[in-house]
Design a protein around this motif. Structure first.
Motif, PDB file in Angstrom:
ATOM      1  N   ASP A  28       0.821  -1.209   0.000  1.00 27.32           N
ATOM      2  CA  ASP A  28       0.000   0.000   0.000  1.00 27.32           C
ATOM      3  C   ASP A  28       0.858   1.263   0.000  1.00 27.32           C
ATOM      4  N   ILE A  29       1.925   1.230   0.788  1.00 26.97           N
ATOM      5  CA  ILE A  29       2.815   2.392   0.871  1.00 26.97           C
ATOM      6  C   ILE A  29       3.432   2.688  -0.494  1.00 26.97           C
ATOM      7  N   VAL A  30       3.915   1.646  -1.143  1.00 33.10           N
ATOM      8  CA  VAL A  30       4.512   1.815  -2.469  1.00 33.10           C
ATOM      9  C   VAL A  30       3.475   2.374  -3.445  1.00 33.10           C
ATOM     10  N   VAL A  48       7.823  11.136   3.620  1.00 31.08           N
ATOM     11  CA  VAL A  48       7.333   9.904   4.234  1.00 31.08           C
ATOM     12  C   VAL A  48       7.781   9.915   5.687  1.00 31.08           C
ATOM     13  N   VAL A  49       6.823   9.879   6.610  1.00 31.76           N
ATOM     14  CA  VAL A  49       7.137   9.884   8.036  1.00 31.76           C
ATOM     15  C   VAL A  49       6.844   8.497   8.604  1.00 31.76           C
ATOM     16  N   ARG A  59      13.881   0.485   5.593  1.00 37.08           N
ATOM     17  CA  ARG A  59      13.364  -0.028   4.326  1.00 37.08           C
ATOM     18  C   ARG A  59      12.863   1.102   3.440  1.00 37.08           C
ATOM     19  N   ALA A  60      12.179   2.075   4.029  1.00 34.28           N
ATOM     20  CA  ALA A  60      11.651   3.193   3.255  1.00 34.28           C
ATOM     21  C   ALA A  60      12.776   4.068   2.704  1.00 34.28           C
ATOM     22  N   ARG A  61      13.799   4.292   3.498  1.00 33.07           N
ATOM     23  CA  ARG A  61      14.923   5.104   3.022  1.00 33.07           C
ATOM     24  C   ARG A  61      15.643   4.432   1.857  1.00 33.07           C
ATOM     25  N   GLU A  62      15.726   3.117   1.916  1.00 36.38           N
ATOM     26  CA  GLU A  62      16.374   2.383   0.826  1.00 36.38           C
ATOM     27  C   GLU A  62      15.500   2.378  -0.428  1.00 36.38           C
ATOM     28  N   ALA A  63      14.194   2.248  -0.244  1.00 40.82           N
ATOM     29  CA  ALA A  63      13.286   2.149  -1.381  1.00 40.82           C
ATOM     30  C   ALA A  63      13.002   3.498  -2.036  1.00 40.82           C
TER      31      ALA A  63
END
Length: 334
Positions: A28-30, A48-49, A59-63
């Motif tokens: 969902d985030i993606v 993105v918080v 994971r979010a920082r990498e993606a």
């Protein structure tokens, strides 16, 4: 710097905010992030918080290396995460999109265009439910409605029957699809962190409280502001399977009552319940009558159950010493 596509820039720049808290919603985030990137209007930035989840933060920082990805610097919960973003945002308008919602084409442009009017302080849009199956019996809807809404769709964070079907002024915005001028936060502060959702806790109304507080503050300065509902700004909001159960209807309704009681203590009962009075007096009775006539007694009962638990939660929340974090009382299945 070319902030927008060359098809007519909106009147303001925007920071789009997506608050996240669990890796279970990664798909969902993606989808949410990709739907922002696909808009014909480019935001100044997408923030993105991550709400107190180090693994998800990594994971979010990498993606999303091209985005601003940060940890919630405030109290755990959606309000704290949003306040973190507000403090970082560089845009003239701060736009909020839920982590389980995907923006439709033209969404961001539709949100931003009304800001050409300097009196407009906030703009929100439509959230269409994306159910795991068909519309569930405990969320009745009018099959004849051109807008596909149901009277209780607010239970799952979506646009509900009784809201405007064309651009109109409203008391407050809906959290999954809303925007506010950055100056509003500078003038009145951020979201109240003692109310609102924390993880799966179905409390809410922090958006309602902020919008009411903003209108009261500007009015005290002799300035009237407009908060608009713009149906052209549409998102699809995924509804998880656990939210189409009777237990969730009761829990969410009880929490709504508690939350409304908390808001009334902060901004006054008159403003806190101004919209709800008309909804209870006209929208819900019509829904019950329609469902009974159509031979759908379970759906009619859902409306009654929802109203009963919301009222009980409100009464409980108004008692001396009550907080918005009172547990839901035990109840039998509907």
């Amino acid at each position: 710097m070319n902030l927008f596509e060359p098809v007519g820039a909106p009147p303001v720049t925007a920071s789009v905010v997506v608050c996240v808290y669990t890796e279970k919603r990664w798909a969902d985030i993606v989808a949410a992030v990709e739907s922002v990137a696909a808009q014909d209007v480019r935001p100044l930035e997408t923030i993105v918080v991550v709400d107190h989840n180090p693994a998800l933060l990594d994971r979010a920082r990498e993606a999303f290396p091209e985005l601003v990805v940060v940890a919630n610097a405030h109290k755990q919960g959606l309000s704290g995460a949003r306040n973190t973003a507000v403090e970082l945002a560089k845009g003239e308008v701060v736009v909020f999109l839920d982590d389980d919602a995907s923006a439709r084409p033209g969404w961001l442009r539709a949100l931003l265009e009304p800001y050409a009017d300097p009196a407009v302080a906030g703009v929100g849009g439509v959230a269409h439910p994306r159910f795991p199956g068909g519309r569930p019996v405990m969320l009745p809807g009018d099959a004849l409605s051109d807008h596909g809404t149901g009277e209780l769709d607010w239970v799952v964070g979506c646009t509900y029957t009784g809201q405007p079907t064309a651009q109109a002024e409203v008391r407050n915005l809906m959290g999954c699809n809303m925007s506010l001028r950055a100056e509003v936060f500078k003038r009145v502060g951020g979201f109240a962190e003692d109310i609102g959702r924390i993880g799966k806790n179905p409390l809410g109304c922090e958006e309602t409280e902020l919008c009411i507080r903003a209108r009261q503050a500007y009015r005290a300065d002799g300035r009237d502001i407009k908060i608009l509902f713009e149906p052209r700004a549409a998102v699809d909001h995924r509804v998880s399977e656990d939210r189409v159960e009777w237990a969730y209807l009761r829990r969410r309704s009880w929490a709504e009552g508690l939350s409304k009681a908390a808001v009334s203590k902060l901004v006054g009962q008159g403003d806190a319940l101004s919209t709800e009075r008309g909804y209870v007096a006209t929208v819900l009775p019509r829904a019950v009558l329609r469902e009974v006539r159509a031979g759908r007694p379970a759906s009619a009962a859902a409306v009654v159950v929802c109203l009963g638990f919301t009222t009980a939660g409100y009464v409980r929340g108004k008692l001396p010493g009550a907080t918005a974090h009172v547990s839901l009382p035990a109840a039998n299945g509907a």
